[in-house]
Write an enzyme that holds these catalytic residues in place. Structure first.
Site, PDB file in Angstrom:
ATOM      1  N   ASP A  54      11.736  -3.239   3.493  1.00 35.04           N
ATOM      2  CA  ASP A  54      11.845  -4.600   3.003  1.00 35.04           C
ATOM      3  C   ASP A  54      10.660  -5.441   3.494  1.00 35.04           C
ATOM      4  O   ASP A  54      10.171  -5.256   4.605  1.00 35.04           O
ATOM      5  CB  ASP A  54      13.159  -5.199   3.518  1.00 35.04           C
ATOM      6  N   GLU A  71       8.404  -2.496  -0.385  1.00 31.20           N
ATOM      7  CA  GLU A  71       8.597  -3.658  -1.248  1.00 31.20           C
ATOM      8  C   GLU A  71       7.455  -4.627  -0.963  1.00 31.20           C
ATOM      9  O   GLU A  71       7.357  -5.180   0.134  1.00 31.20           O
ATOM     10  CB  GLU A  71       9.927  -4.345  -0.963  1.00 31.20           C
TER      11      GLU A  71
END
Length: 619
Positions: free
Chosen positions: A394, A437
């Site tokens: 993330d 990401e």
């Protein structure tokens, strides 16, 4: 007394607490609050017209057609349409065949005696499930840490999904051709809630897993260590790899419930009388919203040292450093006003006081360890103990590249250790896999591939696939470009999607049109590179209750009732056929793309001995 919500710099002069995605955050920065959100992602951007308005919508046919196969299959080769099971022999470089009545004009040709190809991440099908919203395997773990349903729309509450539910649905995933399962972070989350959305109109719990409290133990709402181990083992037995979402940029916000439970921070003197015995049960008055609890909290009190501490995070409270906005400093800034881990710091740190005192934690003091050392140790212990196959990382651009490279090397060492201790297991594979990401990354080989990443999420396909759902030939330039970039002389990989938890569901884009949701399977599943199926893409899962945060509705409950009631069987069976074909033939994702014919639209994909031809018939 009135309980004010900070709404301007005057009410919060330069020291807005980094705790709740509060209205101040949204008014001052425009950042969207919530998991995985990048501060450069606009809160609400008007997208292109819906797919229904896309020019070039074409009608598929099931009429017989002559399909040129070029050099893919020599004359005399017996080929089979995987969709219908029909066979034909190649003659004069063509076969004559009718698409199946439910195939939306697709013919998926393979050699009749073709064996299933060997898995490669370059052609993987990754299924992304938000654990809490996917399947409730056991109701015994639905209520923990004082968490409660809100009795209203349940926008930001825990819904009961767990490791047991995921395990029970592995055969369902296998039927979709899935060969990797990406799950949201399994760690113990903040126990309480924060105000949800810019209006504070709902209680936002950490059901999604991106607000970690303790990285060393699973959250009780998700299940036990034994249940997590069973999930990974059962997935591996089915040839499904497990990719675990991880966060090194930030922990979760502070909450009233956690302040009370772990004895950190402080209220203003005398304000405790305005709270119930269980602080997390506080409710706003009719003139207030769920952001209003901040008015009780003394963010300058020295007892905030008992939380993560100034050596661990930048949080702009007490004696903590104040971070800039992440749009100004990507690496040391704060995302959505979350506390920012000091992953760049070279000084050793002590274990945070609240973790030292937390009886259920498995964290221990490490000698001469930095913040980064602790985080890497905690994350890779999940690989070492359970045999996790990969990490989805993330907010990757908000942490130093060298930290990710260290994480990759440590994860590989942990995987090697797991394999040495478990020589009998067929999975996990030898190489640990990491995907980043990075908003708004596209199909290009960037510096992230030098920082330990094997793939990066591709944000472009969600819009590009709109036209492809309307008419598959519109994907030709995209397919050709992707394949040339990804599978050419300097290969790399991306993970492409049509729906996500931080953007939109394709069901929204398609205005819930079942035909377009069905056809989207072709646009996505025939895309070169790895692809991500967001839970419910295959079943037309509808957008849910969302309040003032437009992303919450993308995480609605999986629509099992519609699946079990055969309400979406036409869509689901189409996705299954395409998913199984993609799993059988890694060349679909990892192969060289060649346009054979424009009318009918026909192309081939080839990787080594694995060759397929895809044709699309239209009226």
């Amino acid at each position: 007394m009135p309980r004010l919500v900070p709404r301007s710099p005057k009410l919060c002069p330069g020291r807005c607490p980094l705790f709740a995605g509060i209205a101040t955050t949204l008014l001052l920065t425009g950042c969207a609050s919530g998991p995985g959100t990048d501060p450069q992602t606009p809160m609400a951007v008007a997208g292109p017209p819906s797919v229904n308005d896309t020019k070039g919508f074409c009608e598929a046919t099931s009429a017989e057609m002559t399909i040129p196969v070029g050099s893919a299959f020599p004359d005399g080769t017996l080929v089979r349409d995987f969709y219908t099971g029909k066979t034909a022999r190649v003659s004069d470089g063509t076969v004559t065949m009718s698409p199946g009545t439910d195939s939306e004009g697709l013919v998926l040709l393979e050699e009749a005696d073709a064996a299933t190809g060997q898995f490669t991440w370059a052609g993987a099908t990754v299924y992304f499930a938000v654990t809490d919203r996917f399947a409730n395997g056991t109701s015994s773990n639905d209520l923990n840490y004082g968490r409660k349903p809100d009795g209203k729309d349940e926008i930001g509450t825990f819904h009961g999904g767990d490791f047991v539910g995921l395990t029970e649905k592995l055969d369902y995933l296998k039927s979709l051709g899935v060969n990797a399962l990406w799950i949201t972070p399994p760690f113990e989350q903040i126990h309480g809630w924060v105000g949800g959305g810019d209006r504070g109109d709902f209680q936002h719990y950490a059901y999604h897993g991106y607000y970690a409290l303790d990285f060393t133990v699973p959250d009780a709402n998700f299940g036990t260590r034994g249940e997590f181990r069973a999930l990974v083992n059962e997935a591996h037995e089915r040839g499904i790899r497990v990719v675990m979402d991880v966060v090194m940029n930030h922990p979760g916000y502070s909450t009233l419930q956690d302040m009370r439970t772990f004895d950190f921070g402080s209220l203003y003197e005398g304000f405790e009388k305005h709270l119930p015995e269980r602080w997390g049960d506080w409710q706003p008055e009719s003139w207030e919203n769920f952001h209003a609890y901040h008015a009780f909290i003394d963010y300058d009190h020295p007892d905030w040292r008992r939380w993560w501490g100034k050596d661990w995070v930048r949080a702009g409270i007490a004696d903590y450093d104040t971070p800039p906005n992440a749009s100004i400093d990507e690496k040391r800034g704060s995302l959505a006003f979350l506390p920012d881990f000091k992953t760049e710091a070279s000084e050793s740190v002590d274990l945070p006081i609240f973790l030292q005192n937390k009886e259920t934690s498995r964290s221990t003091q490490l000698e001469n360890a930095t913040v980064r050392d602790y985080l890497i140790s905690w994350l890779t212990d999940w690989v070492r103990e359970f045999g996790v196959d990969g990490f989805r990382v993330d907010t990757a651009k908000h942490v130093e590249p060298e930290a990710w490279l260290e994480l990759k090397l440590a994860a590989q060492a942990a995987l090697d250790d797991y394999r040495r201790r478990n020589p009998q297991v067929a999975l996990p594979a030898e190489d640990f896999w990491m995907v980043a990401e990075v908003f708004p990354h596209s199909v290009r080989k960037s510096a992230y591939f030098d920082a330990g990443f094997d793939a990066v999420i591709n944000f472009d396909l969600q819009e590009e696939a709109r036209a492809g759902a309307a008419c598959l030939p519109a994907m030709e330039s995209i397919y050709s470009d992707y394949a040339q970039r990804l599978n050419g002389p300097d290969p790399f990989n991306v993970l492409s999607y049509i729906s996500s938890h931080d953007t939109k569901l394709f069901s929204q884009i398609a205005d819930n049109d079942p035909i377009l949701q069905k056809r989207a399977a072709g646009a996505l599943m025939l895309t070169p590179g790895a692809v991500q199926v967001f839970y419910g893409d295959e079943s037309g899962r509808p957008f849910g209750a969302t309040g003032s945060d437009p992303h919450q509705g993308t995480r609605s409950d999986m629509n099992w009732a519609a699946i079990e009631g055969n309400e979406v069987s036409d869509i689901l069976q189409h996705w299954r056929k395409l998913g199984q074909f993609r799993e059988r033939h890694p060349a679909v994702g990892a192969g060289k793309h060649k346009l054979i014919s424009q009318q009918p639209y026909v192309f081939s994909r080839t990787q080594g001995d694995d060759t397929v031809v895809i044709a699309f018939g239209q009226k």
